[in-house]
Design an enzyme around this catalytic site. Structure first.
Site, short mmCIF file in Angstrom:
data_model
loop_
_atom_site.label_atom_id
_atom_site.label_comp_id
_atom_site.label_asym_id
_atom_site.label_seq_id
_atom_site.Cartn_x
_atom_site.Cartn_y
_atom_site.Cartn_z
N LYS A 51 38.47 27.26 37.17
CA LYS A 51 37.27 27.57 36.40
C LYS A 51 37.41 28.87 35.62
O LYS A 51 36.80 29.03 34.57
CB LYS A 51 36.05 27.63 37.32
CG LYS A 51 35.58 26.25 37.79
CD LYS A 51 34.21 26.32 38.44
CE LYS A 51 33.70 24.93 38.79
NZ LYS A 51 32.34 24.97 39.39
N LYS A 56 41.55 11.84 37.12
CA LYS A 56 40.35 11.44 37.87
C LYS A 56 39.17 11.30 36.92
O LYS A 56 39.02 12.07 35.95
CB LYS A 56 40.04 12.50 38.93
CG LYS A 56 38.98 12.09 39.92
CD LYS A 56 38.84 13.16 41.01
CE LYS A 56 37.76 12.78 42.00
NZ LYS A 56 37.62 13.81 43.06
N LYS A 114 32.69 13.54 34.74
CA LYS A 114 31.54 13.56 33.85
C LYS A 114 31.67 14.63 32.78
O LYS A 114 30.94 14.62 31.79
CB LYS A 114 30.25 13.77 34.65
CG LYS A 114 30.21 15.08 35.43
CD LYS A 114 29.05 15.12 36.39
CE LYS A 114 29.11 16.34 37.30
NZ LYS A 114 28.11 16.29 38.37
#
Length: 330
Positions: A113, A195, A198
């Site tokens: 992140k 994977k 969203k």
């Protein structure tokens, strides 16, 4: 005989995907009868990435509605919003004083992140694993349903709990992974080596739980496969493997049974069958979700009930911790 305690949480950072559902959320619903389950909408975790206030509020309500649509409620479980129980931040601060800088800096998600949101590498992003540890330990959780990519969080939870217990005695329950948790790993429809997510920029790559039947069918029909035209599960056929996994999860059939069913079938017909299985699985969920999300008054009432149930357990744990550490109690 009392039920074993299970805790899990999900961030309100957007509508979950088919991958989230088949990999985790569907299992949450299955656990509620056999275990003492506590589920949280982890809104405190969401703000490590800058949020639009109105969007965060709306998504929190929507995620809470989705949990109810899954069949969870405050009669068969405890369903609450994380920020409604202040004990989470209270215990997080205490435990941060029993966590090392080195432990936090090794956390994979912090590294990922930090690169993705390089303009906002905040202290919360660095220390959020401690809040996650507090989430779990507050409820004396014996099991935490985690995927392989979250094992690191469970390991740090165990390490911190054992360290604290080593100093102050038997305070925290040491959690374990949910052994019966068998969530499928669903991949992107456009790049089946990744994977399903969203946050993918390509909307065709994932199926949202609020997608309509026509949207689901369109996305499945455009899913990447290969050129050999054979519906079998084997190495090198990532796209077909992914669709077979989806079909298996939605129908309850094994991969071998699915292979036999689609022997000699063209990819177009195979995809149509996969799409129909997904629609059959998700459409009832969507209908229930729409009913719940339209009833804001009901959801807010349930949020208060869930928060009261959660706080009853969490406050007892925090009070024990504060006493052990030596905080003055009046």
């Amino acid at each position: 005989m009392s039920k074993k305690v299970v805790f899990s949480a999900i961030q309100p950072s957007g509508t979950p995907t088919l991958g989230n559902y088949l990999g985790a959320l569907k299992n949450w619903s299955d656990m509620k009868d056999e275990y003492d389950c506590t589920f949280a909408v982890a809104d405190l975790h969401a703000i490590t990435v800058r949020q639009n206030p109105a969007d965060l509020k709306r998504r929190t309500l929507e995620m809470y509605a989705l949990l109810f649509a899954l069949g969870l409620n405050n009669e068969n479980s405890t369903v609450f919003v994380q920020s409604h129980v202040p004990a989470h931040t209270g215990l997080s601060w205490v435990l941060s004083c029993y966590s090392s800088f080195g432990e936090m800096s090794r956390m994979t998600q912090f590294k990922d992140k930090s690169q993705k949101h390089s303009d906002n590498v905040n202290v919360g992003l660095f220390s959020y694993p401690v809040l996650m540890v507090a989430d779990i330990l507050l409820y004396n959780a014996e099991f935490v349903p985690v995927g392989k990519d979250q094992n690191q969080h469970l390991e740090i939870t165990r390490d911190i709990a054992e360290r604290f217990n080593g100093i102050y005695g038997d305070v925290f329950t040491i959690p374990d992974s949910f052994k019966e948790f068998d969530g499928a790993k669903i991949m992107s429809l456009t790049d089946p080596t990744k994977k399903m997510s969203k946050s993918d920029d390509n909307l065709k790559s994932f199926i949202s739980l609020t997608d309509t039947p026509s949207q689901i069918t369109k996305k499945i029909k455009s899913a990447v496969t290969d050129s050999d035209g054979e519906v079998v599960y084997r190495e090198g056929k990532d796209g077909v493997n992914n669709l077979l996994t989806i079909y298996s999860c939605c129908t309850g059939k094994t991969i071998k049974e699915a292979e036999k069913e689609f022997e000699g079938v063209l990819y177009g017909d195979f995809k149509q069958a996969v799409a129909e299985s997904v629609v059959k699985e998700l459409d009832p969920l969507l209908q229930r979700y729409n009913e719940y999300v339209a009833d804001k008054q009901f959801l807010e009432k349930q949020m208060k009930i869930g928060a009261e149930k959660a706080a009853y357990v969490a406050n007892k744990t925090l009070k024990k911790v504060m006493k052990k550490v030596g905080f003055y109690n009046i």
